[in-house]
Design a protein around this motif. Structure first.
Motif, PDB file in Angstrom:
ATOM      1  N   UNK A 126      45.953  51.617  46.881  1.00 33.48           N
ATOM      2  CA  UNK A 126      47.125  50.720  47.076  1.00 33.48           C
ATOM      3  C   UNK A 126      47.465  50.747  45.505  1.00 33.48           C
ATOM      4  N   UNK A 127      47.283  51.509  44.411  1.00 37.37           N
ATOM      5  CA  UNK A 127      47.515  51.401  43.020  1.00 37.37           C
ATOM      6  C   UNK A 127      48.731  50.568  42.724  1.00 37.37           C
ATOM      7  N   UNK A 128      49.671  50.953  43.362  1.00 44.74           N
ATOM      8  CA  UNK A 128      51.168  50.433  43.180  1.00 44.74           C
ATOM      9  C   UNK A 128      51.236  48.915  43.347  1.00 44.74           C
ATOM     10  N   UNK A 129      50.354  48.553  44.125  1.00 46.34           N
ATOM     11  CA  UNK A 129      50.307  47.139  44.504  1.00 46.34           C
ATOM     12  C   UNK A 129      49.348  46.148  43.720  1.00 46.34           C
ATOM     13  N   UNK A 130      48.791  46.992  42.703  1.00 51.04           N
ATOM     14  CA  UNK A 130      47.688  46.400  42.053  1.00 51.04           C
ATOM     15  C   UNK A 130      48.227  45.087  41.235  1.00 51.04           C
ATOM     16  N   UNK A 141      45.873  42.974  50.131  1.00 58.16           N
ATOM     17  CA  UNK A 141      46.689  41.971  49.527  1.00 58.16           C
ATOM     18  C   UNK A 141      46.765  42.396  48.087  1.00 58.16           C
ATOM     19  N   UNK A 142      48.117  42.423  47.582  1.00 55.15           N
ATOM     20  CA  UNK A 142      48.531  43.036  46.275  1.00 55.15           C
ATOM     21  C   UNK A 142      49.237  42.098  45.632  1.00 55.15           C
ATOM     22  N   UNK A 143      49.496  42.475  44.339  1.00 52.75           N
ATOM     23  CA  UNK A 143      50.183  41.803  43.357  1.00 52.75           C
ATOM     24  C   UNK A 143      49.513  40.452  43.067  1.00 52.75           C
ATOM     25  N   UNK A 144      48.146  40.513  42.929  1.00 53.60           N
ATOM     26  CA  UNK A 144      47.390  39.201  42.886  1.00 53.60           C
ATOM     27  C   UNK A 144      47.444  38.805  41.405  1.00 53.60           C
TER      28      UNK A 144
END
Ligand code: FES
Length: 192
Positions: free
Chosen positions: A158-162, A172-175
């Motif tokens: 889910x690299x785009x949400x890294x 859970x992304x954009x952390x």
């Protein structure tokens, strides 16, 4: 069952297996007159029988064993090695190569933190350090209360949400470090 295997599998009696394996908990509920040890032994026999002598089936057999028990203790690794006609060292080497496999029970909430390139450039190293220090937890370990276990992985897809982490498979992304801790705290309190 051989006396040796029975003795080795005794460690399962000390595990809260209902916490680490939904599948085993369900089977035990259905067959309440049988001991956990007997059930594990019989179910493993079935898995191994389908793949007896097939060393190429090792990954699949380990996967099924871990799905059944929640982890793959040494006694089970030896049993698999005998069944597939390979050495215990070969099984141990595959176990240690894949972070997915564990010799010890995992926590109720299994955290996987990504250190892949896309997440790294967006600050995953700080998140990993924060989670490790906050919960006194290293990769591959489980907290003493059995609630959290940690894996550090190369990519969660889910690299785009890294930066990304998963908890029990949920992404859970954009952390950032604080956000990651807040999410883990919510799991601990049963709010997620
Ligand atoms: S690099 Fe982190 S999800 Fe792919």
């Amino acid at each position: 069952m051989s006396a040796l295997l029975e003795k080795e599998l005794q460690e399962l009696k000390e595990v809260d297996w209902s916490r680490v394996s939904t599948k085993l908990a369900e089977i035990v509920k259905e067959r309440e007159e049988e001991s956990v040890i007997d059930i594990v032994h019989q179910e493993l026999e079935g898995i191994i029988e389908k793949n007896r002598g097939q060393e190429d089936a090792l990954l699949e057999v380990l996967h099924q064993a871990q799905e059944l028990i929640g982890f793959v203790p040494k006694a089970v690794q030896k049993k698999i090695a005998r069944g597939l006609k390979i050495t215990p060292g070969e099984v141990a080497s595959v176990m240690s190569f894949y972070a997915h496999f564990s010799e010890r029970p995992k926590g109720k909430y299994q955290i996987a933190l990504c250190k892949g390139t896309a997440c790294y450039v967006k600050g995953s190293a700080e998140i990993i350090e924060k989670i490790k220090s906050k919960y006194n937890l290293e990769a591959g370990e489980t907290t003493d209360d059995g609630l959290l276990s940690l894996e550090v992985v190369r990519c969660l897809g889910a690299c785009g949400l890294g930066p990304v982490m998963t908890v029990n498979g949920k992404a859970h992304g954009l952390l950032n470090p604080e956000k990651a801790v807040n999410i883990v705290e919510k799991y601990k309190k049963g709010e997620i």
